[in-house]
Design a protein around this motif. Structure first.
Motif, short mmCIF file in Angstrom:
data_model
loop_
_atom_site.label_atom_id
_atom_site.label_comp_id
_atom_site.label_asym_id
_atom_site.label_seq_id
_atom_site.Cartn_x
_atom_site.Cartn_y
_atom_site.Cartn_z
N LYS A 23 4.04 23.18 -15.15
CA LYS A 23 2.91 24.05 -14.86
C LYS A 23 1.68 23.26 -14.41
O LYS A 23 0.60 23.80 -14.28
N TYR A 24 1.85 21.96 -14.20
CA TYR A 24 0.71 21.12 -13.88
C TYR A 24 0.66 20.76 -12.41
O TYR A 24 1.67 20.42 -11.80
N SER A 25 -0.53 20.79 -11.86
CA SER A 25 -0.71 20.32 -10.50
C SER A 25 -1.09 18.84 -10.57
O SER A 25 -2.03 18.46 -11.26
N LEU A 26 -0.34 18.01 -9.85
CA LEU A 26 -0.58 16.56 -9.91
C LEU A 26 -1.36 16.06 -8.69
O LEU A 26 -1.52 14.86 -8.50
N ASP A 27 -1.85 16.99 -7.90
CA ASP A 27 -2.51 16.54 -6.66
C ASP A 27 -3.88 15.93 -6.90
O ASP A 27 -4.49 15.40 -6.00
N LYS A 28 -4.36 16.00 -8.14
CA LYS A 28 -5.66 15.38 -8.44
C LYS A 28 -5.51 13.91 -8.82
O LYS A 28 -6.48 13.19 -8.95
N VAL A 29 -4.27 13.48 -9.03
CA VAL A 29 -4.04 12.06 -9.31
C VAL A 29 -3.99 11.35 -7.96
O VAL A 29 -3.05 11.53 -7.18
N ARG A 30 -5.02 10.64 -7.66
CA ARG A 30 -5.15 10.04 -6.34
C ARG A 30 -5.04 8.53 -6.43
O ARG A 30 -5.39 7.93 -7.44
N ASN A 31 -4.59 7.96 -5.32
CA ASN A 31 -4.66 6.51 -5.17
C ASN A 31 -6.14 6.19 -4.95
O ASN A 31 -6.74 6.65 -3.98
N ARG A 32 -6.71 5.42 -5.86
CA ARG A 32 -8.14 5.15 -5.80
C ARG A 32 -8.54 4.45 -4.50
O ARG A 32 -9.69 4.51 -4.08
N GLN A 33 -7.60 3.78 -3.87
CA GLN A 33 -7.94 3.07 -2.63
C GLN A 33 -8.17 4.04 -1.46
O GLN A 33 -8.77 3.66 -0.47
N GLU A 34 -7.67 5.26 -1.58
CA GLU A 34 -7.81 6.21 -0.46
C GLU A 34 -9.27 6.41 -0.09
O GLU A 34 -9.65 6.26 1.08
N ALA A 35 -10.10 6.74 -1.07
CA ALA A 35 -11.50 7.01 -0.78
C ALA A 35 -12.22 5.74 -0.32
O ALA A 35 -13.09 5.78 0.56
N ARG A 36 -11.84 4.60 -0.89
CA ARG A 36 -12.47 3.33 -0.49
C ARG A 36 -12.14 2.99 0.95
O ARG A 36 -12.99 2.51 1.70
N VAL A 37 -10.87 3.22 1.33
CA VAL A 37 -10.47 2.93 2.71
C VAL A 37 -11.23 3.85 3.67
O VAL A 37 -11.73 3.41 4.71
N ILE A 38 -11.37 5.12 3.32
CA ILE A 38 -12.09 6.06 4.19
C ILE A 38 -13.55 5.63 4.33
O ILE A 38 -14.09 5.60 5.44
N ASP A 39 -14.18 5.24 3.22
CA ASP A 39 -15.57 4.76 3.27
C ASP A 39 -15.68 3.54 4.19
O ASP A 39 -16.60 3.44 5.01
N THR A 40 -14.72 2.62 4.04
CA THR A 40 -14.76 1.39 4.83
C THR A 40 -14.53 1.70 6.31
O THR A 40 -15.18 1.12 7.18
N MET A 41 -13.61 2.64 6.60
CA MET A 41 -13.40 3.05 7.99
C MET A 41 -14.68 3.62 8.57
O MET A 41 -15.03 3.34 9.72
N GLU A 42 -15.38 4.43 7.78
CA GLU A 42 -16.64 5.01 8.27
C GLU A 42 -17.64 3.91 8.61
O GLU A 42 -18.31 3.95 9.64
N GLN A 43 -17.72 2.90 7.72
CA GLN A 43 -18.66 1.79 7.97
C GLN A 43 -18.28 1.03 9.24
O GLN A 43 -19.13 0.74 10.08
#
Ligand SMILES: [Zn+2]
Length: 111
Positions: A23-43
């Motif tokens: 009954k659990y949604s696991l989509d909130k468990v994220r690879n922490r590097q995802e957001a960092r990579v996106i930030d770095t791509m933006e920079q």
């Protein structure tokens, strides 16, 4: 219905279903590097420059970068760090390498 036509709520509902266990949604468990990579791509890509910027090229840079750094999955709100994540400098180098690779050999069709 094409993917682009799909309302985002419906898209999210489908994504939720895919990452459901019991009954659990696991989509909130994220690879922490995802957001960092996106930030770095933006920079690194904010200047525009000669980078194509089409969906395929952007996705390639994202995927190549994520494959080059150790995955680091965390629960939302979890602060437990079991391994040292790559430094911002290392991450910037990884993302820049990915950008250079995609620039030299883009996967998009000839334009
Ligand atoms: Zn492209």
């Amino acid at each position: 219905m094409s993917d682009a036509m799909m309302p985002s709520q419906l898209k999210n509902a489908i994504a939720d279903e895919k990452y459901k266990f019991s009954k659990y949604s696991l989509d909130k468990v994220r690879n922490r590097q995802e957001a960092r990579v996106i930030d770095t791509m933006e920079q690194l890509l904010s200047g525009g420059g000669e980078f194509c910027g089409c969906r395929l090229c952007v996705e390639d840079v994202y995927a190549i970068s994520l494959n080059a750094v150790p995955a680091h999955y965390v629960q939302a709100g979890s602060m437990i760090l079991r391994q040292q994540p790559p430094s911002q400098q290392d991450l910037a180098r990884v993302v820049q390498d990915a950008i250079d690779k995609v620039k030299v050999r883009p996967n998009h069709p000839e334009q």
